[in-house]
Scaffold this motif. Structure first.
Motif, short mmCIF file in Angstrom:
data_model
loop_
_atom_site.label_atom_id
_atom_site.label_comp_id
_atom_site.label_asym_id
_atom_site.label_seq_id
_atom_site.Cartn_x
_atom_site.Cartn_y
_atom_site.Cartn_z
N ALA A 102 -0.31 4.62 3.74
CA ALA A 102 0.07 4.82 5.14
C ALA A 102 1.35 4.11 5.53
N ASP A 103 1.71 3.04 4.85
CA ASP A 103 2.80 2.17 5.30
C ASP A 103 3.84 2.03 4.20
N PRO A 104 5.08 2.45 4.43
CA PRO A 104 6.10 2.33 3.39
C PRO A 104 6.36 0.88 2.99
N ASP A 105 6.27 -0.06 3.93
CA ASP A 105 6.46 -1.47 3.57
C ASP A 105 5.35 -1.94 2.63
N ALA A 106 4.13 -1.53 2.92
CA ALA A 106 3.01 -1.88 2.04
C ALA A 106 3.19 -1.25 0.67
N ALA A 107 3.70 -0.01 0.65
CA ALA A 107 3.95 0.66 -0.63
C ALA A 107 4.98 -0.12 -1.44
N ASP A 108 6.04 -0.59 -0.77
CA ASP A 108 7.06 -1.38 -1.47
C ASP A 108 6.48 -2.67 -2.02
N GLN A 109 5.63 -3.33 -1.23
CA GLN A 109 5.03 -4.59 -1.69
C GLN A 109 4.17 -4.36 -2.93
N TRP A 110 3.36 -3.30 -2.89
CA TRP A 110 2.49 -3.04 -4.04
C TRP A 110 3.30 -2.63 -5.26
N ALA A 111 4.34 -1.80 -5.03
CA ALA A 111 5.17 -1.34 -6.15
C ALA A 111 5.87 -2.50 -6.83
N ASP A 112 6.08 -3.60 -6.10
CA ASP A 112 6.71 -4.78 -6.69
C ASP A 112 5.77 -5.48 -7.67
N GLY A 113 4.45 -5.25 -7.54
CA GLY A 113 3.50 -5.79 -8.50
C GLY A 113 3.16 -7.25 -8.32
N ARG A 114 3.47 -7.83 -7.15
CA ARG A 114 3.22 -9.26 -6.97
C ARG A 114 2.51 -9.53 -5.64
N LEU A 115 1.50 -8.75 -5.35
CA LEU A 115 0.73 -8.98 -4.13
C LEU A 115 0.01 -10.33 -4.21
N VAL A 116 -0.03 -11.01 -3.08
CA VAL A 116 -0.74 -12.29 -2.99
C VAL A 116 -2.03 -12.12 -2.20
N ASN A 117 -1.98 -11.29 -1.16
CA ASN A 117 -3.15 -11.03 -0.31
C ASN A 117 -3.38 -9.53 -0.21
N LEU A 124 -3.67 -6.00 1.59
CA LEU A 124 -2.84 -5.40 2.64
C LEU A 124 -3.72 -4.72 3.68
N THR A 125 -3.21 -4.66 4.89
CA THR A 125 -3.95 -4.03 5.99
C THR A 125 -3.21 -2.76 6.41
N PRO A 126 -3.89 -1.63 6.43
CA PRO A 126 -3.21 -0.40 6.83
C PRO A 126 -2.93 -0.40 8.33
N PRO A 127 -1.89 0.34 8.75
CA PRO A 127 -1.62 0.45 10.18
C PRO A 127 -2.70 1.30 10.84
N SER A 128 -2.60 1.42 12.16
CA SER A 128 -3.55 2.28 12.87
C SER A 128 -3.40 3.71 12.39
N GLU A 129 -4.40 4.52 12.63
CA GLU A 129 -4.42 5.89 12.14
C GLU A 129 -3.16 6.64 12.57
N PHE A 130 -2.63 7.46 11.67
CA PHE A 130 -1.45 8.26 12.01
C PHE A 130 -1.74 9.12 13.24
N ARG A 131 -0.79 9.15 14.12
CA ARG A 131 -0.95 9.96 15.33
C ARG A 131 0.33 10.76 15.54
N PRO A 132 0.38 11.96 14.99
CA PRO A 132 1.59 12.77 15.15
C PRO A 132 1.82 13.12 16.61
N ALA A 133 3.09 13.07 17.00
CA ALA A 133 3.42 13.36 18.39
C ALA A 133 3.21 14.84 18.69
#
Length: 311
Positions: free
Chosen positions: A148-163, A165-174
């Motif tokens: 859901a979150d590109p920042d979270a995707a970048d953190q995981w792709a780096d392979g060095r998570l410490v804690n 991750l929490t997803p953002p609120s549900e996607f709400r398309p305008a």
């Protein structure tokens, strides 16, 4: 930008060494993390690499859920890349308000999150650290955040998570304002500027459909890989069970053979004892016979002398 580790260093050996050490640390089980970190930092200090030692010593121990997510990324590279692609496609679907793609990708999201979560749990169990139910839930939450979150995707792709991750609120398309929505049955006009926008949107839709197709293909490949891994695990478990049964049968045969050997030794000892007794009895009988023969000869000679009378 989402990229999978291992990362490329600056080109010098020291940079690559410290990056490799950090990558290894974050796939080290948390109970062993601090000891391995301090050992690696000491090695760097001894080699005169003070900055590397500082970076290594500053590494924070991951939670069990974060460690399992890091382990999944490093151990299942193809599935992890497909998962990141699925996240890109899912976020694009929300941005372009593609309802059909959104529905398909949401189903893929639930399916692949569950599949990857099971793979991570198996990897953790094989590494000697099975995940509890709360940790498994944190792991699934992390994977949903990656989608859901590109920042979270970048953190995981780096392979060095410490804690976790929490997803953002549900996607709400305008939704488009009511004043701008076409009336039912009407045919909106397309002046040149609007046609250009329409063409651009059509091109974006085609690109998105291609991306969606690739993501679905990658997700299906990941699921197929999961099934294959389950099948290989089942075959390995069956082979292990057969080996255990053969080992148990051999152990029982060995126990029987050892008991037979002990019995044979007891019988051999008894036979030797009987033989020694018989030999002693035989020698005693032989001595008695010799004495009897000597006595008989002496008495026979005495009889013959008396029969001959006085000379």
């Amino acid at each position: 930008m989402e990229t999978l580790s291992p990362r490329k260093g600056r080109g010098d050996g020291q940079e690559q060494d410290v990056e490799a050490v950090l990558d290894d640390l974050y796939t080290t089980p948390p109970p062993d993390f601090v000891a391995r970190r301090e050992t690696a930092a000491a090695v760097a200090r001894t080699a005169g690499r003070a900055e590397d030692a500082r970076r290594i010593h500053a590494a924070r121990r991951p939670t069990l859920a974060a460690w399992a997510a890091n382990l999944l990324l490093r151990s299942r590279t193809e599935e992890s890349r497909a998962f990141l692609d699925l996240g890109l496609a899912l976020r694009e679907a929300y941005q372009t308000l593609d309802a059909d793609g959104l529905k398909d990708l949401s189903a893929q999201r639930r399916h692949v999150v569950a599949a990857l979560s099971r793979q991570a749990a198996e990897l953790a169990r094989d590494a000697g650290h099975p995940l509890s139910a709360p940790v498994q839930e944190d792991l699934e939450t992390t994977l949903r955040a990656v989608l859901a979150d590109p920042d979270a995707a970048d953190q995981w792709a780096d392979g060095r998570l410490v804690n976790a991750l929490t997803p953002p609120s549900e996607f709400r398309p305008a939704t488009a304002p009511a004043a701008n929505r076409p009336r039912p049955g009407s045919r909106p006009a397309h002046p040149p500027a609007k046609r250009a926008v329409t063409d651009e949107l059509a091109e974006r839709r085609r690109a998105h459909e291609e991306q969606l197709a690739r993501a679905k293909e990658a997700a299906e490949a990941a699921e197929q890989r999961l099934h294959e891994e389950h099948a290989r695990r089942a075959d390995a478990d069956a082979e292990l069970q057969r080996a255990r049964e053969r080992t148990e049968q051999a152990r029982r045969r060995m126990s029987l053979a050892e008991e037979e050997l002990r019995q044979a030794r007891r019988e051999h000892q008894q036979a030797e004892s009987d033989q020694h007794g018989a030999e002693e009895h035989s020698r005693s009988a032989a001595d008695s016979l010799a004495r009897a023969e000597r006595d008989a000869r002496a008495r026979a000679q005495d009889v013959r002398r008396k029969e001959a009378g006085p000379v």
